[in-house]
Design an enzyme around this catalytic site. Structure first.
Site, PDB file in Angstrom:
ATOM      1  N   LYS A 117      63.907  51.038  45.690  1.00  0.00           N
ATOM      2  CA  LYS A 117      64.868  51.443  44.742  1.00  0.00           C
ATOM      3  C   LYS A 117      64.835  52.925  44.638  1.00  0.00           C
ATOM      4  O   LYS A 117      66.197  53.323  44.080  1.00  0.00           O
ATOM      5  CB  LYS A 117      64.691  50.652  43.268  1.00  0.00           C
ATOM      6  CG  LYS A 117      64.894  49.558  43.531  1.00  0.00           C
ATOM      7  CD  LYS A 117      64.918  48.663  42.131  1.00  0.00           C
ATOM      8  CE  LYS A 117      65.124  47.392  42.040  1.00  0.00           C
ATOM      9  NZ  LYS A 117      65.189  46.482  40.933  1.00  0.00           N
ATOM     10  N   LYS A 135      67.715  40.518  51.585  1.00  0.00           N
ATOM     11  CA  LYS A 135      67.773  39.537  50.244  1.00  0.00           C
ATOM     12  C   LYS A 135      69.069  39.594  49.706  1.00  0.00           C
ATOM     13  O   LYS A 135      69.782  40.630  49.658  1.00  0.00           O
ATOM     14  CB  LYS A 135      66.759  40.422  49.302  1.00  0.00           C
ATOM     15  CG  LYS A 135      66.498  39.294  47.853  1.00  0.00           C
ATOM     16  CD  LYS A 135      65.713  40.213  46.904  1.00  0.00           C
ATOM     17  CE  LYS A 135      66.361  41.116  46.249  1.00  0.00           C
ATOM     18  NZ  LYS A 135      65.507  41.521  45.183  1.00  0.00           N
ATOM     19  N   LYS A 174      72.230  41.183  43.624  1.00  0.00           N
ATOM     20  CA  LYS A 174      73.381  41.520  42.810  1.00  0.00           C
ATOM     21  C   LYS A 174      73.648  43.001  42.804  1.00  0.00           C
ATOM     22  O   LYS A 174      74.971  43.593  42.445  1.00  0.00           O
ATOM     23  CB  LYS A 174      72.947  41.324  41.400  1.00  0.00           C
ATOM     24  CG  LYS A 174      71.681  41.548  40.666  1.00  0.00           C
ATOM     25  CD  LYS A 174      71.072  41.112  39.571  1.00  0.00           C
ATOM     26  CE  LYS A 174      69.793  41.113  39.286  1.00  0.00           C
ATOM     27  NZ  LYS A 174      69.159  40.441  38.066  1.00  0.00           N
TER      28      LYS A 174
HETATM   29  P1  TYM Z   1      65.177  40.290  38.806  1.00  0.00           P
HETATM   30  O1  TYM Z   1      65.893  40.448  37.481  1.00  0.00           O
HETATM   31  O2  TYM Z   1      65.384  41.109  39.601  1.00  0.00           O
HETATM   32  O3  TYM Z   1      65.153  38.766  39.324  1.00  0.00           O
HETATM   33  C1  TYM Z   1      65.177  37.715  38.725  1.00  0.00           C
HETATM   34  C2  TYM Z   1      64.220  36.714  39.338  1.00  0.00           C
HETATM   35  O4  TYM Z   1      65.004  36.200  40.526  1.00  0.00           O
HETATM   36  C3  TYM Z   1      64.324  36.437  41.592  1.00  0.00           C
HETATM   37  N1  TYM Z   1      65.316  36.622  43.024  1.00  0.00           N
HETATM   38  C4  TYM Z   1      65.340  35.749  44.024  1.00  0.00           C
HETATM   39  N2  TYM Z   1      64.561  34.870  44.458  1.00  0.00           N
HETATM   40  C5  TYM Z   1      65.063  34.389  45.660  1.00  0.00           C
HETATM   41  N3  TYM Z   1      66.115  34.937  46.528  1.00  0.00           N
HETATM   42  C6  TYM Z   1      66.773  36.044  46.179  1.00  0.00           C
HETATM   43  N4  TYM Z   1      67.546  36.536  46.996  1.00  0.00           N
HETATM   44  C7  TYM Z   1      66.391  36.487  44.652  1.00  0.00           C
HETATM   45  N5  TYM Z   1      66.938  37.690  43.898  1.00  0.00           N
HETATM   46  C8  TYM Z   1      66.389  37.775  42.742  1.00  0.00           C
HETATM   47  C9  TYM Z   1      63.518  37.334  41.329  1.00  0.00           C
HETATM   48  O5  TYM Z   1      62.143  37.281  42.421  1.00  0.00           O
HETATM   49  C10 TYM Z   1      63.128  37.145  40.217  1.00  0.00           C
HETATM   50  O6  TYM Z   1      61.927  36.014  39.950  1.00  0.00           O
HETATM   51  N6  TYM Z   1      61.026  42.346  37.020  1.00  0.00           N
HETATM   52  C11 TYM Z   1      61.678  41.318  37.094  1.00  0.00           C
HETATM   53  C12 TYM Z   1      61.910  40.732  35.813  1.00  0.00           C
HETATM   54  C13 TYM Z   1      60.872  40.613  34.639  1.00  0.00           C
HETATM   55  C14 TYM Z   1      59.743  39.760  34.883  1.00  0.00           C
HETATM   56  C15 TYM Z   1      59.180  39.863  34.090  1.00  0.00           C
HETATM   57  C16 TYM Z   1      59.781  38.376  35.530  1.00  0.00           C
HETATM   58  C17 TYM Z   1      60.560  41.591  33.785  1.00  0.00           C
HETATM   59  N7  TYM Z   1      59.532  41.024  33.268  1.00  0.00           N
HETATM   60  C18 TYM Z   1      57.854  38.863  33.671  1.00  0.00           C
HETATM   61  C19 TYM Z   1      58.634  37.530  35.428  1.00  0.00           C
HETATM   62  C20 TYM Z   1      57.619  37.989  34.603  1.00  0.00           C
HETATM   63  C21 TYM Z   1      62.949  41.408  37.835  1.00  0.00           C
HETATM   64  O7  TYM Z   1      63.410  42.679  37.970  1.00  0.00           O
HETATM   65  O8  TYM Z   1      63.551  40.212  38.402  1.00  0.00           O
END
Ligand code: TYM
Length: 328
Positions: free
Chosen positions: A111, A194, A197
């Site tokens: 990022k 991947k 969004k």
């Molecule tokens: P975030 O918001 O980027 O993504 C949310 C969840 O979606 C999954 N994900 C995917 N899985 C499969 N294929 C894809 N193309 C794909 N894009 C996104 C991510 O792996 C994630 O599980 N840091 C985290 C949010 C967070 C969190 C936490 C998660 C904050 N605190 C505590 C678990 C526990 C994040 O940015 O996810």
């Protein structure tokens, strides 16, 4: 009952990747775990977000959680920013993590790539310690996430173990739960990347609230090889394997059976079948979303969720402050 915790950032539009990699796991697992699913809005501001957009996406995310089948009767759904104990513990963990560890986080490296140091926030850098707090604050046993978050959960385990060693047993060590087939849904135009969004090419990404017919078109236009065989082989046939994964996960038909069902079909026929499944999924989801977003349900669920979340978090932070020497 063991505890499950996970969250999603309300930035950008939620994608089919978020659903298949994360939300579907939350829904499938909620009956077997005491579940905590939150909106990671503090994480959202690690990069600048327009206020109105952030507010809208926050409510949308809760409505989508519910529309996808999270059951607010049994699953605690809450807003991270309404529970100050996340940042309280986040600071303590930041003081128990090392710069060397954060430097190794590949998400941060990705990022911040090609950005000047004056354009990368400190929050983006220390975000994994807040994520660690989100998890161990609730003594979560399991954390369902996509593969891109695995490293953050591993860091969480290391920080929790270090804290326990220094200050005495305090935190459970959480396990990441990563779905074998949907751990990474790929971009439709560039199936080695991947689906994301923040992806610049909108043709490669399906968002949960987009027009179902437009989404179907994106599936029809997905990049594949020219071999014309419906075979799951992520290494050599990433495009078609991604479509097989999407079809299999949305219909709950095992990959082998999908291959069998379409063994005599060409890519055009198969893509049409995937497009239909995706567009039907979005149509059903959006009907439920509309119902929820126009009712008082979002506030009702969040009001209920935050009470339980705070209660658990307050007790944990009290224990931590006492152990560290942050009380009188
Ligand atoms: P975030 O918001 O980027 O993504 C949310 C969840 O979606 C999954 N994900 C995917 N899985 C499969 N294929 C894809 N193309 C794909 N894009 C996104 C991510 O792996 C994630 O599980 N840091 C985290 C949010 C967070 C969190 C936490 C998660 C904050 N605190 C505590 C678990 C526990 C994040 O940015 O996810």
């Amino acid at each position: 009952m063991k505890r499950l915790l996970s969250g999603i950032k309300p930035t950008g539009e939620l994608t089919l990747g978020n659903y298949l990699g994360a939300i579907k796991q939350f829904v499938d697992m909620q009956k077997d775990y005491e579940s905590f699913i939150f909106v990671a809005n503090l994480h959202a501001i690690t990069v600048y977000n327009d206020k109105e957009e952030l507010l809208k996406r926050t409510r949308d995310l809760v409505a989508i959680y519910l529309a996808c089948g999270l059951d607010a009767e049994n699953t605690t759904i809450f807003l991270q920013s309404e529970n100050n104990y996340h940042t309280n513990l986040g600071w303590v963990l930041e003081c128990n993590a090392y710069v060397g560890e954060l430097n190794r986080m590949t998400q941060f490296k990705d990022k911040s790539k090609n950005k000047s140091e004056n354009a990368i926030t400190c929050g983006l850098y220390t975000y994994p310690t807040l994520m660690a707090a989100d998890i161990i604050l609730y003594d979560a046993d399991v954390v369902p996430v996509g593969i891109d978050q695995k490293q953050h959960v591993e860091l969480t385990r290391n920080i929790a173990e270090r804290f326990n060693k220094r200050y005495g047993q305090t935190f459970k060590i959480p396990e990441p739960i990563i779905s074998e087939i949907t751990q990474k849904i790929y971009d439709l135009q560039n199936p080695t990347k991947k689906m994301s969004k923040t992806e610049e090419n909108p043709k490669g990404c399906i968002t949960l609230l987009e027009n179902p017919a437009a989404a179907a078109k994106k599936i029809m236009g997905a990049v594949t090889d020219s071999d014309n065989k419906i075979k799951y082989d992520p290494e050599n046939k990433p495009g078609i394997s991604n479509l097989i994964t999407i079809y299999s996960a949305l219909t709950n038909v095992p990959i082998k059976d999908v291959e069998n069902k379409f063994k005599d079909s060409n890519y055009g026929t198969f893509k049409k079948a995937v497009a239909e499944v995706v567009s039907q999924f979005l149509t059903d989801l959006q009907a439920k979303y509309q119902e929820i977003i126009n009712s008082g349900k979002v506030d009702e669920v969040l009001d209920k969720g935050i009470k339980k979340a705070r209660e658990i978090a307050q007790a944990k932070v009290k224990e931590v402050y006492e152990k560290v020497g942050l009380s009188r």
